[in-house]
Design an enzyme around this catalytic site. Structure first.
Site, PDB file in Angstrom:
ATOM      1  N   TYR A 150      12.987  25.776  34.458  1.00 29.46           N
ATOM      2  CA  TYR A 150      12.770  25.832  33.006  1.00 29.46           C
ATOM      3  C   TYR A 150      14.113  25.872  32.259  1.00 29.46           C
ATOM      4  O   TYR A 150      14.330  25.119  31.303  1.00 29.46           O
ATOM      5  CB  TYR A 150      11.927  27.069  32.675  1.00 29.46           C
ATOM      6  CG  TYR A 150      11.769  27.335  31.209  1.00 29.46           C
ATOM      7  CD1 TYR A 150      10.863  26.618  30.447  1.00 29.46           C
ATOM      8  CD2 TYR A 150      12.541  28.309  30.573  1.00 29.46           C
ATOM      9  CE1 TYR A 150      10.727  26.858  29.092  1.00 29.46           C
ATOM     10  CE2 TYR A 150      12.410  28.563  29.222  1.00 29.46           C
ATOM     11  CZ  TYR A 150      11.499  27.834  28.488  1.00 29.46           C
ATOM     12  OH  TYR A 150      11.376  28.060  27.150  1.00 29.46           O
ATOM     13  N   VAL A 194       5.833  39.914  26.859  1.00 30.68           N
ATOM     14  CA  VAL A 194       5.539  41.316  27.164  1.00 30.68           C
ATOM     15  C   VAL A 194       5.021  42.069  25.927  1.00 30.68           C
ATOM     16  O   VAL A 194       4.166  42.947  26.056  1.00 30.68           O
ATOM     17  CB  VAL A 194       6.774  42.000  27.801  1.00 30.68           C
ATOM     18  CG1 VAL A 194       7.958  42.051  26.838  1.00 30.68           C
ATOM     19  CG2 VAL A 194       6.441  43.383  28.307  1.00 30.68           C
ATOM     20  N   ARG A 277       9.423  41.864  38.873  1.00 33.95           N
ATOM     21  CA  ARG A 277       8.997  40.477  39.022  1.00 33.95           C
ATOM     22  C   ARG A 277      10.085  39.696  39.768  1.00 33.95           C
ATOM     23  O   ARG A 277      11.272  39.887  39.483  1.00 33.95           O
ATOM     24  CB  ARG A 277       8.808  39.907  37.621  1.00 33.95           C
ATOM     25  CG  ARG A 277       7.915  38.735  37.542  1.00 33.95           C
ATOM     26  CD  ARG A 277       7.318  38.599  36.173  1.00 33.95           C
ATOM     27  NE  ARG A 277       8.313  38.215  35.176  1.00 33.95           N
ATOM     28  CZ  ARG A 277       8.048  38.127  33.873  1.00 33.95           C
ATOM     29  NH1 ARG A 277       6.847  38.413  33.421  1.00 33.95           N
ATOM     30  NH2 ARG A 277       8.974  37.764  33.033  1.00 33.95           N
TER      31      ARG A 277
HETATM   32  C1  UD2 Z   1      11.497  34.986  28.342  1.00 27.49           C
HETATM   33  C2  UD2 Z   1      10.666  33.835  27.803  1.00 27.49           C
HETATM   34  C3  UD2 Z   1      10.826  32.628  28.684  1.00 27.49           C
HETATM   35  C4  UD2 Z   1      12.280  32.280  28.897  1.00 27.49           C
HETATM   36  C5  UD2 Z   1      13.018  33.513  29.405  1.00 27.49           C
HETATM   37  C6  UD2 Z   1      14.495  33.238  29.462  1.00 27.49           C
HETATM   38  C7  UD2 Z   1       8.757  34.855  26.713  1.00 27.49           C
HETATM   39  C8  UD2 Z   1       7.297  35.110  26.766  1.00 27.49           C
HETATM   40  N1  UD2 Z   1       9.292  34.214  27.791  1.00 27.49           N
HETATM   41  O1  UD2 Z   1      11.007  35.408  29.587  1.00 27.49           O
HETATM   42  O2  UD2 Z   1      10.155  31.528  28.079  1.00 27.49           O
HETATM   43  O3  UD2 Z   1      12.837  31.813  27.695  1.00 27.49           O
HETATM   44  O4  UD2 Z   1      12.846  34.620  28.502  1.00 27.49           O
HETATM   45  O5  UD2 Z   1      15.122  34.163  30.244  1.00 27.49           O
HETATM   46  O6  UD2 Z   1       9.427  35.153  25.752  1.00 27.49           O
HETATM   47  N2  UD2 Z   1       7.131  42.862  31.821  1.00 27.49           N
HETATM   48  C9  UD2 Z   1       6.557  44.063  32.207  1.00 27.49           C
HETATM   49  N3  UD2 Z   1       5.202  44.175  32.171  1.00 27.49           N
HETATM   50  C10 UD2 Z   1       4.394  43.159  31.761  1.00 27.49           C
HETATM   51  C11 UD2 Z   1       4.981  41.927  31.362  1.00 27.49           C
HETATM   52  C12 UD2 Z   1       6.366  41.803  31.409  1.00 27.49           C
HETATM   53  O7  UD2 Z   1       7.247  45.007  32.604  1.00 27.49           O
HETATM   54  O8  UD2 Z   1       3.168  43.349  31.717  1.00 27.49           O
HETATM   55  C13 UD2 Z   1       8.597  42.737  31.861  1.00 27.49           C
HETATM   56  C14 UD2 Z   1       9.061  41.569  32.717  1.00 27.49           C
HETATM   57  O9  UD2 Z   1       9.148  41.919  34.082  1.00 27.49           O
HETATM   58  C15 UD2 Z   1      10.436  41.296  32.090  1.00 27.49           C
HETATM   59  C16 UD2 Z   1      10.248  41.675  30.615  1.00 27.49           C
HETATM   60  O10 UD2 Z   1       9.065  42.460  30.554  1.00 27.49           O
HETATM   61  O11 UD2 Z   1      11.412  42.136  32.671  1.00 27.49           O
HETATM   62  C17 UD2 Z   1      10.096  40.487  29.676  1.00 27.49           C
HETATM   63  O12 UD2 Z   1       9.113  39.616  30.219  1.00 27.49           O
HETATM   64  P1  UD2 Z   1       8.542  38.368  29.387  1.00 27.49           P
HETATM   65  O13 UD2 Z   1       7.619  37.643  30.308  1.00 27.49           O
HETATM   66  O14 UD2 Z   1       8.019  38.804  28.080  1.00 27.49           O
HETATM   67  O15 UD2 Z   1       9.807  37.488  29.041  1.00 27.49           O
HETATM   68  P2  UD2 Z   1      11.041  36.947  29.955  1.00 27.49           P
HETATM   69  O16 UD2 Z   1      12.259  37.615  29.407  1.00 27.49           O
HETATM   70  O17 UD2 Z   1      10.775  37.043  31.390  1.00 27.49           O
END
Ligand code: UD2
Length: 315
Positions: A150, A194, A277
């Site tokens: 991505y 999240v 994750r």
């Molecule tokens: C974000 C963007 C993705 C990409 C990325 C770049 C979103 C939704 N996704 O992914 O498109 O641009 O950044 O690095 O904005 N988490 C929990 N519990 C949950 C869900 C998530 O602890 O139920 C944690 C997850 O493990 C992570 C953090 O929250 O550490 C953020 O997760 P995310 O999926 O909202 O966004 P991210 O940063 O992985």
């Protein structure tokens, strides 16, 4: 803006972020053509404008013959390209699909824009181009190690814009979005943002699952602020070739976010922990000074206020 004759084409305009961009453009007097395959986008996101003759929705997948679907419509002045394959995990499972949507369709769209005489194309890029950088906050020159296809396809799209834009006579700007949140973000998939996931669970009184120790940080930026960044990227003169971070410049740990959302929703949900994750990024924080200088943009909403607005929408 304010010129009612201007036409702007917004790909992904029925989606979470795109629909906020459409709201802003219509409020500023533009005519808007939305191109969306309604895969993730929803007609409901545009329902406030259903009787507005200045808005036109063209349902087409950018991998298909979108030029035929757009034939006969007014020539846009600018194209704001937000349609994308947005899931990092899916890009690992299906890298060719990610490549087709995030790179190939972007290049075809740029060629179409050139043929149509479009002045400027603005790409929704991502903080994913950075992977896990050594230093924080990240500035735009630190982007050589995306951690997933991505991020690689978004970076490649930026590079194509940088070389093809001048060759084809289309100005280009790429905005690297950090963690965007706000109303209309869909909590419906395990890979949803999240904020939307935590809010949906907290409102249902269900446990919030923090993956890992919760000390990982993200730069959360409110969707209304992001919409203003697209408007600025479209309108600011003299920024051809710009690549700019769009973040709040504030780091929030996921544990802090969970606690804030539980508190804001009445405190019934327990916070539980699960393993981190796979491939999760530990820290993410934007240096958005380039956007401030080049576009006169900065994030205005505090996280507390943005969360309150998101809750009010869900509520
Ligand atoms: C974000 C963007 C993705 C990409 C990325 C770049 C979103 C939704 N996704 O992914 O498109 O641009 O950044 O690095 O904005 N988490 C929990 N519990 C949950 C869900 C998530 O602890 O139920 C944690 C997850 O493990 C992570 C953090 O929250 O550490 C953020 O997760 P995310 O999926 O909202 O966004 P991210 O940063 O992985």
């Amino acid at each position: 803006m304010g010129d009612g004759s201007r036409v702007v084409l917004v790909t992904g305009g029925a989606g979470f972020i795109g629909s906020h961009v459409v709201d802003l453009l219509l409020a500023r007097g533009c005519r808007v053509i939305v191109v969306d395959d309604l895969g993730h986008g929803r007609r409901e996101n545009l329902v406030a404008h259903q009787d507005d003759p200045r808005l036109q929705l063209v349902v087409v997948d950018l991998r298909d013959d979108f030029a035929a679907a757009l034939a006969g419509l007014p020539r846009p002045d600018a194209v704001l390209h937000l349609a994308a394959q947005v899931s990092v995990p899916r890009s690992l499972r299906d890298p060719v699909v990610d490549l087709d949507i995030n790179l190939r369709a972007t290049v075809r769209l740029l060629q179409w824009a050139a043929a149509a005489g479009v002045r400027r194309l603005v790409l929704a890029s991502s903080a994913a181009v950075y992977g896990d950088p050594a230093r924080m906050p990240v500035s735009e020159d630190m982007c050589d190690r995306p951690a997933a296809p991505y991020g690689a396809s978004k970076r490649a799209a930026e590079l194509y814009l940088a070389c093809l834009g001048p060759a084809l006579g289309v100005e280009t700007v790429a905005l690297r979005l950090f963690n965007v949140y706000g109303p209309r973000q869909d909590p419906g998939s395990p890979y949803s943002g999240v904020v939307s996931l935590f809010m949906a669970r907290a409102l249902g009184g269900e446990p919030l699952t923090v993956q890992g120790d919760g000390a990982q940080t993200r730069d959360f930026v409110y969707v209304g602020d992001v919409a203003r960044a697209f408007a600025a990227a479209m309108d600011t003169p003299g920024v051809d070739g710009l690549i700019a971070n769009i973040g709040s410049e504030r780091a929030t740990t996921i544990a802090e976010l969970a606690a804030a959302i539980v508190a804001a929703t009445g405190g019934r949900s327990p916070i539980v922990h699960a393993p981190a994750r796979a491939g999760d990024i530990v820290r993410s924080l934007a240096d958005a000074s380039r956007a401030r200088v080049a576009l006169g943009w900065h994030a205005e909403l505090s996280l507390a206020e943005g969360l309150a607005r998101t809750l009010a929408w869900l509520g």
